[in-house]
Design a protein around this motif. Structure first.
Motif, PDB file in Angstrom:
ATOM      1  N   HIS A  23      -7.011  12.600  -8.097  1.00  0.00           N
ATOM      2  CA  HIS A  23      -6.863  12.477  -9.926  1.00  0.00           C
ATOM      3  C   HIS A  23      -8.027  13.590 -10.392  1.00  0.00           C
ATOM      4  CE1 HIS A  23     -10.331   9.668  -8.370  1.00  0.00           C
ATOM      5  NE2 HIS A  23     -10.953   9.986  -9.705  1.00  0.00           N
ATOM      6  N   VAL A  31      -9.383  18.507 -10.007  1.00  0.00           N
ATOM      7  CA  VAL A  31      -8.687  17.382  -8.737  1.00  0.00           C
ATOM      8  C   VAL A  31      -9.573  17.374  -7.613  1.00  0.00           C
ATOM      9  CG1 VAL A  31      -6.807  17.092  -7.797  1.00  0.00           C
ATOM     10  CG2 VAL A  31      -6.395  18.202  -9.905  1.00  0.00           C
ATOM     11  N   THR A  90      -2.702  12.383  -9.901  1.00  0.00           N
ATOM     12  CA  THR A  90      -1.785  13.553  -9.776  1.00  0.00           C
ATOM     13  C   THR A  90      -0.442  13.363  -9.217  1.00  0.00           C
ATOM     14  OG1 THR A  90      -2.679  13.833  -7.409  1.00  0.00           O
ATOM     15  CG2 THR A  90      -3.771  15.285  -9.015  1.00  0.00           C
ATOM     16  N   TYR A 106      -0.280  15.586  -5.607  1.00  0.00           N
ATOM     17  CA  TYR A 106      -1.536  16.520  -5.142  1.00  0.00           C
ATOM     18  C   TYR A 106      -0.846  17.638  -4.111  1.00  0.00           C
ATOM     19  CZ  TYR A 106      -5.548  17.525  -2.442  1.00  0.00           C
ATOM     20  OH  TYR A 106      -6.770  18.286  -1.831  1.00  0.00           O
ATOM     21  N   LEU A 153       0.531  20.508  -5.542  1.00  0.00           N
ATOM     22  CA  LEU A 153      -0.565  21.410  -6.414  1.00  0.00           C
ATOM     23  C   LEU A 153      -1.251  22.155  -5.343  1.00  0.00           C
ATOM     24  CD1 LEU A 153      -1.934  18.726  -8.787  1.00  0.00           C
ATOM     25  CD2 LEU A 153       0.005  20.436  -9.450  1.00  0.00           C
ATOM     26  N   TYR A 190      -1.021  23.748 -10.882  1.00  0.00           N
ATOM     27  CA  TYR A 190      -2.178  22.998 -11.211  1.00  0.00           C
ATOM     28  C   TYR A 190      -2.606  23.056 -12.806  1.00  0.00           C
ATOM     29  CZ  TYR A 190      -7.348  23.110 -11.713  1.00  0.00           C
ATOM     30  OH  TYR A 190      -8.649  22.746 -12.270  1.00  0.00           O
ATOM     31  N   PHE A 228      -0.444  20.974 -14.510  1.00  0.00           N
ATOM     32  CA  PHE A 228      -0.961  19.228 -14.520  1.00  0.00           C
ATOM     33  C   PHE A 228      -1.989  19.109 -15.326  1.00  0.00           C
ATOM     34  CE2 PHE A 228      -4.133  16.651 -12.455  1.00  0.00           C
ATOM     35  CZ  PHE A 228      -3.551  15.364 -12.749  1.00  0.00           C
TER      36      PHE A 228
END
Length: 266
Positions: free
Chosen positions: A39, A83, A112, A153, A156, A168, A171
């Motif tokens: 996250h 992240v 994520t 994740y 990403l 990324y 997001f």
């Protein structure tokens, strides 16, 4: 002590920070790694102080993918928009310090999840919500939430390693849109917490400079105990403290979200 009694907790921790103790999850994810739910935080810097065991924290940021080893005495911290994914190695235990106590509790963190989940506030709410308590139902929901966050994740991370920062950055933008409606409430929490703490120091400096430090007459000490033990957090099992300046359990834990992303107390 006041007449033999311990003062109640009416003053925030230094700098109005948030505090918790964390034992990283040992659940294995789809990529074979044991750990927590990736996250980011939108306005709060987070710090890990390792108190035992070993592991790592994986991060995604404009400077790429990093796998930062953690061992006893290690200190790692990451700024808003980074992240992060806590990785369990062997009995990894951490004390977590969060900037702006009160804001993470109000939903500063965004998981994520895959893009199609993030694009739908109601679907995001359902995926982010945990049932109350610390029983098997809550554990199962926390594990499903972790797996969904890892799914997003990994995409990403793969793109970022390949030199494509587009997913990324997308997001980050989606996360910001998801919480935008909460900013006015966050601003009030910041004013009452971190900003008030800084302004209080300014007033104390003024008093010292004037030679009239009357505020020293109010000096005292505080003591607290965890308000919840072994809760299911984003990264692991967590012992929390109900601290001045925080209105809900530590670390922005979205035990319940409304479809607009605003958190309900669960």
């Amino acid at each position: 002590m006041v007449n033999g009694a311990e003062p109640g907790p009416s003053h925030p921790l230094p700098g109005a920070v948030g505090l918790s103790h964390l034992s990283a999850y040992d659940w294995e994810a789809a990529d074979g790694v044991c750990g927590g739910s990736p996250h980011l935080h939108l306005v709060c810097t987070e710090a890990y102080v390792v108190t035992g065991g070993r592991g790592a924290v994986q991060t995604l940021s404009p400077d790429g993918y990093r796998d930062i080893p953690l061992g006893p005495g290690s200190l790692a911290w990451f700024t808003p928009g980074t992240v992060h994914r806590m990785v369990q190695g062997s009995d990894l235990r951490i004390t977590v310090l969060m900037q702006n106590g009160g804001l993470p509790e109000a939903g500063d963190a965004v998981f994520t999840f895959p893009p199609e989940v993030l694009a739908d506030p109601e679907r995001y709410a359902a995926a982010a919500t945990l049932p109350p308590g610390t029983g098997p139902e809550t554990e199962a929901a926390a594990r499903r939430r972790r797996d969904l966050a890892v799914e997003g994740y990994l995409g990403l991370r793969e793109a970022l390693i390949a030199g494509d920062s587009g997913p990324y950055r997308a997001f980050q933008q989606t996360a910001a849109r998801l919480v935008r409606a909460r900013v006015p409430a966050w601003r009030e929490l910041w004013r009452a917490g971190a900003l008030a703490a800084a302004e209080r120091t300014g007033a104390q400096l003024d008093a010292l400079e004037s030679g009239e430090p009357a505020y020293l007459a109010g000096a005292t000490a505080y003591r607290g105990e965890p308000s919840r033990l072994g809760g299911f957090g984003m990264c692991g099992r967590r012992d929390e403290y109900a601290l001045p300046g925080t209105t809900l359990p530590y670390h922005g834990e979205p035990t319940a979200w409304t479809p607009t992303g605003a958190r309900r107390k669960g």
